[in-house]
Motif scaffolding. Structure first.
Motif, short mmCIF file in Angstrom:
data_model
loop_
_atom_site.label_atom_id
_atom_site.label_comp_id
_atom_site.label_asym_id
_atom_site.label_seq_id
_atom_site.Cartn_x
_atom_site.Cartn_y
_atom_site.Cartn_z
N ALA A 1 0.84 -1.20 0.00
CA ALA A 1 0.00 0.00 0.00
C ALA A 1 0.88 1.26 0.00
O ALA A 1 0.60 2.23 -0.73
CB ALA A 1 -0.91 -0.01 1.22
N PHE A 2 1.94 1.24 0.80
CA PHE A 2 2.85 2.39 0.86
C PHE A 2 3.50 2.65 -0.51
O PHE A 2 3.52 3.79 -1.00
CB PHE A 2 3.93 2.11 1.92
N VAL A 3 4.00 1.60 -1.16
CA VAL A 3 4.65 1.75 -2.46
C VAL A 3 3.65 2.21 -3.51
O VAL A 3 3.95 3.09 -4.33
CB VAL A 3 5.32 0.43 -2.88
N ALA A 4 2.44 1.64 -3.49
CA ALA A 4 1.44 2.00 -4.50
C ALA A 4 1.04 3.47 -4.38
O ALA A 4 0.95 4.19 -5.38
CB ALA A 4 0.22 1.10 -4.36
N VAL A 5 0.82 3.95 -3.16
CA VAL A 5 0.44 5.35 -2.96
C VAL A 5 1.60 6.27 -3.35
O VAL A 5 1.41 7.32 -3.98
CB VAL A 5 0.00 5.59 -1.51
N ALA A 6 2.83 5.85 -3.00
CA ALA A 6 3.99 6.66 -3.35
C ALA A 6 4.13 6.80 -4.86
O ALA A 6 4.47 7.87 -5.37
CB ALA A 6 5.25 6.03 -2.75
N ARG A 7 3.86 5.73 -5.59
CA ARG A 7 4.00 5.76 -7.04
C ARG A 7 2.81 6.44 -7.72
O ARG A 7 2.99 7.14 -8.72
CB ARG A 7 4.15 4.32 -7.59
N GLN A 8 1.63 6.26 -7.17
CA GLN A 8 0.43 6.84 -7.79
C GLN A 8 0.17 8.28 -7.31
O GLN A 8 -0.47 9.05 -8.03
CB GLN A 8 -0.80 5.98 -7.46
N GLY A 9 0.64 8.60 -6.11
CA GLY A 9 0.39 9.94 -5.55
C GLY A 9 -1.06 10.16 -5.19
O GLY A 9 -1.49 11.31 -5.02
N THR B 1 7.34 12.61 1.94
CA THR B 1 8.26 13.46 2.69
C THR B 1 9.67 12.96 2.46
O THR B 1 9.90 11.94 1.79
CB THR B 1 7.94 13.40 4.19
N ARG B 2 10.65 13.64 3.05
CA ARG B 2 12.04 13.18 2.91
C ARG B 2 12.20 11.79 3.53
O ARG B 2 12.88 10.94 2.96
CB ARG B 2 12.97 14.18 3.58
N ASP B 3 11.56 11.59 4.69
CA ASP B 3 11.64 10.27 5.33
C ASP B 3 10.96 9.21 4.47
O ASP B 3 11.46 8.08 4.32
CB ASP B 3 10.99 10.30 6.72
N GLY B 4 9.80 9.55 3.92
CA GLY B 4 9.08 8.61 3.06
C GLY B 4 9.89 8.24 1.83
O GLY B 4 9.95 7.07 1.41
N ALA B 5 10.54 9.25 1.21
CA ALA B 5 11.36 8.99 0.03
C ALA B 5 12.55 8.10 0.38
O ALA B 5 12.99 7.27 -0.43
CB ALA B 5 11.85 10.31 -0.56
N ALA B 6 13.08 8.24 1.60
CA ALA B 6 14.21 7.40 2.02
C ALA B 6 13.78 5.95 2.23
O ALA B 6 14.55 5.02 1.98
CB ALA B 6 14.82 7.96 3.30
N LEU B 7 12.52 5.75 2.68
CA LEU B 7 12.05 4.39 2.96
C LEU B 7 11.51 3.68 1.72
O LEU B 7 11.44 2.44 1.69
CB LEU B 7 10.94 4.42 4.02
N LEU B 8 11.14 4.45 0.68
CA LEU B 8 10.54 3.82 -0.49
C LEU B 8 11.43 2.75 -1.13
O LEU B 8 10.95 1.63 -1.39
CB LEU B 8 10.16 4.89 -1.52
#
Length: 314
Positions: free
Chosen positions: A12-20, A62-69
């Motif tokens: 879910a995290f990856v999908a939302v990050a990619r789809q925005g 966020t910066r933290d989110g981008a680091a974890l992706l």
């Protein structure tokens, strides 16, 4: 205690990050929007980090989110690899293959065969048992060997019959046979025996001293057929020693003990190197085969051996 993350939450995290966008991510994951939102909330709580910020266009890392992706994607890829490996093990051929070997490994291409087998079916353990081809045949019939090399045509041998208690043959044993190569056996004699050996037929050669071999030997079977022919009935070679190794036969021939059979390549080599005499009027054709019981040829371990040997001899 370190937080744990289930694969669905990471997806879910990856999908939302990619789809925005939560709705598009939910559609891709075949989940409801509330379910995806709940997973993102749980992930933020477990990490103690703010992973997204809301914008008019949707959600942005966020910066933290981008680091974890990248780490989330790597974890999901590792899970996929694990699942694929587990699935692959269901179709992996495994077990023990008992192989009857004969002669020298160069002639049978044993090393190339085993290399092909290891590459094609690394989970198969191999056991090699060296012997005479008649012993290999008998052990395959008994189930003590799975496959093996053999000299001759196994279906023609009397030993391929199953006998009842009254001694009568009930049924023939059928073999799957891969013919590898045909070759010729020559009669070789000690150096200096040219006058007794050259231009002599089987009848004349039978009067000379011979090195005998056990019944399981191809030499024994071939010579028995020769001297069992009608024209030679009752004629037996004069046997002076019983030998079960080709190397020993060659040594005894070189020492002047008597005659023996040798593969044509060996006969030519020894004639050139040590002056052994090769009979010029007689020869015996033979074939190197790879055999197993026909009833077992589709077993995965046996089939793998069959394929590997075909590659080794292609």
């Amino acid at each position: 205690m370190s937080p744990s993350f289930d694969p669905q939450t990471l997806r879910a995290f990856v999908a939302v990050a990619r789809q925005g966008n939560v709705s598009r991510a939910a559609e891709r994951l075949h989940l409801s929007q509330p379910a995806v939102s709940l997973q993102l909330k749980g992930l933020a709580a477990n990490t103690g980090l703010t992973l997204f910020t809301r914008t008019p266009q949707g959600l942005t890392l966020t910066r933290d989110g981008a680091a974890l992706l990248p780490q989330a994607e790597k974890a999901l890829a590792a899970l996929a690899d694990f699942a694929q490996a587990a699935l692959g093990l269901h179709s992996t051929v495994r077990g023990t293959l008992r192989i009857g070997t004969i002669l020298d490994p160069e002639f049978t291409r044993l090393g190339v065969f085993l290399k092909e087998l290891v590459e094609a079916a690394p989970q198969i353990d191999t056991e090699l048992r060296q012997g005479m081809s008649g012993d290999v045949l008998a052990q395959i019939i008994r189930g003590d060997l799975d496959v093996g090399f053999y000299l001759g045509w196994p279906e023609k041998n009397e030993g391929n019959w199953v006998f009842a208690k009254d001694g009568r043959a009930q049924a023939a044993i059928h073999f799957e046979v891969m013919e590898l190569t045909r070759f010729t056996y020559r009669v070789i004699a000690p150096a200096g025996w040219g006058p007794q050996v050259r231009d002599r037929d089987w009848k004349a050669l039978a009067a000379l001293p011979w090195l005998a071999t056990p019944p399981a030997s191809a030499h024994h079977r071939l010579l028995s057929r020769v001297f069992g022919e009608a024209s030679l009935t009752g004629l037996e070679p004069r046997r002076v020693a019983l030998v079960d190794q080709e190397a020993s036969m060659l040594d005894l021939v070189k020492s002047g003990v008597g005659l023996s059979l040798a593969r044509d390549s060996i006969a030519i080599r020894e004639s050139q190197a040590h002056g052994l005499v090769v009979a010029d009027r007689v020869s015996l054709d033979c074939v190197l085969s790879f055999i197993c019981l026909k009833s077992r040829v589709t077993e995965p371990v046996v089939a793998s051996a069959w394929g590997a040997l075909a590659q080794a001899w292609r």
